[in-house]
Write a protein that holds these residues in place. Sequence first.
Motif, mmCIF file in Angstrom:
data_model
loop_
_atom_site.group_PDB
_atom_site.id
_atom_site.type_symbol
_atom_site.label_atom_id
_atom_site.label_comp_id
_atom_site.label_asym_id
_atom_site.label_seq_id
_atom_site.Cartn_x
_atom_site.Cartn_y
_atom_site.Cartn_z
ATOM 1 N N ILE A 7 48.733 45.865 61.630
ATOM 2 C CA ILE A 7 48.108 44.675 61.055
ATOM 3 C C ILE A 7 48.266 44.715 59.541
ATOM 4 N N PRO A 8 48.386 43.550 58.906
ATOM 5 C CA PRO A 8 48.414 43.531 57.435
ATOM 6 C C PRO A 8 47.022 43.846 56.908
ATOM 7 N N ILE A 9 46.911 44.857 56.083
ATOM 8 C CA ILE A 9 45.594 45.291 55.648
ATOM 9 C C ILE A 9 45.673 45.892 54.258
ATOM 10 N N ARG A 10 44.620 45.650 53.485
ATOM 11 C CA ARG A 10 44.558 46.177 52.125
ATOM 12 C C ARG A 10 43.103 46.320 51.713
ATOM 13 N N PHE A 11 42.805 47.424 51.050
ATOM 14 C CA PHE A 11 41.474 47.580 50.461
ATOM 15 C C PHE A 11 41.443 46.812 49.151
ATOM 16 N N ASP A 12 40.387 46.033 48.939
ATOM 17 C CA ASP A 12 40.337 45.209 47.735
ATOM 18 C C ASP A 12 38.893 44.923 47.366
ATOM 19 N N GLU A 13 38.695 44.588 46.108
ATOM 20 C CA GLU A 13 37.406 44.111 45.616
ATOM 21 C C GLU A 13 37.540 42.617 45.328
ATOM 22 N N ILE A 14 36.440 41.908 45.413
ATOM 23 C CA ILE A 14 36.443 40.480 45.107
ATOM 24 C C ILE A 14 35.328 40.184 44.112
ATOM 25 N N VAL A 15 35.571 39.213 43.257
ATOM 26 C CA VAL A 15 34.570 38.789 42.278
ATOM 27 C C VAL A 15 34.203 37.345 42.587
ATOM 28 N N ILE A 16 32.925 37.079 42.781
ATOM 29 C CA ILE A 16 32.459 35.732 43.115
ATOM 30 C C ILE A 16 31.334 35.337 42.160
ATOM 31 N N ALA A 17 31.445 34.131 41.629
ATOM 32 C CA ALA A 17 30.382 33.562 40.807
ATOM 33 C C ALA A 17 29.494 32.703 41.703
ATOM 34 N N VAL A 18 28.198 32.802 41.509
ATOM 35 C CA VAL A 18 27.259 32.016 42.308
ATOM 36 C C VAL A 18 26.225 31.391 41.384
ATOM 37 N N ARG A 19 25.908 30.123 41.684
ATOM 38 C CA ARG A 19 24.874 29.410 40.930
ATOM 39 C C ARG A 19 23.754 29.039 41.878
ATOM 40 N N LEU A 20 22.530 29.502 41.554
ATOM 41 C CA LEU A 20 21.355 29.172 42.354
ATOM 42 C C LEU A 20 20.534 28.114 41.638
ATOM 43 N N ARG A 77 28.106 39.770 35.236
ATOM 44 C CA ARG A 77 27.522 38.897 34.215
ATOM 45 C C ARG A 77 26.432 38.044 34.850
ATOM 46 N N GLU A 78 25.508 37.590 34.034
ATOM 47 C CA GLU A 78 24.500 36.655 34.529
ATOM 48 C C GLU A 78 24.016 35.794 33.371
ATOM 49 N N GLU A 79 23.471 34.643 33.715
ATOM 50 C CA GLU A 79 22.959 33.728 32.691
ATOM 51 C C GLU A 79 21.903 32.816 33.328
ATOM 52 N N TRP A 80 20.775 32.703 32.665
ATOM 53 C CA TRP A 80 19.776 31.700 33.048
ATOM 54 C C TRP A 80 20.105 30.417 32.300
ATOM 55 N N GLN A 81 20.309 29.343 33.042
ATOM 56 C CA GLN A 81 20.674 28.066 32.447
ATOM 57 C C GLN A 81 19.436 27.313 31.947
ATOM 58 N N SER A 82 19.667 26.320 31.101
ATOM 59 C CA SER A 82 18.558 25.558 30.509
ATOM 60 C C SER A 82 17.757 24.787 31.545
ATOM 61 N N ASP A 83 18.377 24.481 32.690
ATOM 62 C CA ASP A 83 17.658 23.754 33.744
ATOM 63 C C ASP A 83 16.923 24.695 34.700
ATOM 64 N N GLY A 84 16.915 25.998 34.392
ATOM 65 C CA GLY A 84 16.208 26.965 35.226
ATOM 66 C C GLY A 84 17.053 27.578 36.321
ATOM 67 N N SER A 85 18.300 27.124 36.451
ATOM 68 C CA SER A 85 19.184 27.707 37.458
ATOM 69 C C SER A 85 19.721 29.053 36.963
ATOM 70 N N TRP A 86 20.241 29.825 37.903
ATOM 71 C CA TRP A 86 20.768 31.153 37.578
ATOM 72 C C TRP A 86 22.224 31.240 38.001
ATOM 73 N N VAL A 87 23.057 31.769 37.114
ATOM 74 C CA VAL A 87 24.464 32.006 37.422
ATOM 75 C C VAL A 87 24.736 33.495 37.316
ATOM 76 N N GLY A 88 25.317 34.048 38.358
ATOM 77 C CA GLY A 88 25.669 35.465 38.355
ATOM 78 C C GLY A 88 27.092 35.662 38.836
#
Length: 241
Positions: A159-172, A192-203
């Motif tokens: 099977i085609p296979i590879r060990f890898d890491e992934i980076v995902i940004a999420v906004r709550l 990274r993370e940031e609290w937005q002015s509208d109270g949402s969170w991005v990580g």
Amino acid sequence: MISLDEAVTARLESHGARFEVLVDPDAALSIKRDEFDGDLESVIAAEDVFEDAASGDRPAADDLETVFDTTEPLEIIPEVIRRGDIQITADQRREMQNRKYRQLVDRITRNAVNPQMDNAPHPPERIERALEEAGFSVDPMEPVERQIDDALDALRPIIPIRFDEIVIAVRLPSEYAGSGQAKIRQFGELEREEWQSDGSWVGVIEFPAGMQNDFYDLVNEVSSGEAETQVVKDEDELDTR
């Protein structure tokens, strides 16, 4: 301490005497390799040294002093394991092999992706079928970490296979950000993370690529499906500020 059913016997014969201790099999292997850094009392079935563990007979104190220069069990037990032999029954060996096989499949499933399917995770059933087809056998006496490379070498022709890491940004959204971000940030490495002015969170989270589905399930759970996610393929393409 562990139960007697979980323990194996480590045996040392020296100066005409025999010494036996009861210990968790994986911990015994780690101690023998000088890789154990846990609490000894949590991986033994008895804080004692035996002449014959099956009968409960104990060696003479003089024999302990002669061989180990002490009669203190917690000092003697690791020495018996390091210098002696680990006695494993056929049933214990089979159980260790089955447990390490499950650990191996879980480790590969969590870290590996299919590079021919846009790095989608491989389901565990596919990994198991491929390992069976490859005739790969797990060594119950070796740590799982040391067997992963050999397992991947066996899997790649099938099977085609590879060990890898992934980076995902999420906004709550703000209504889910407080409790939601606490759970998400524990899933992997928070880059990274940031609290937005509208109270949402991005990580921005990095974790093994094979765990993508688990991550999306968590994000949906903590946000009632209202979170936004984006795979980050270039570190410069996303700025949380």
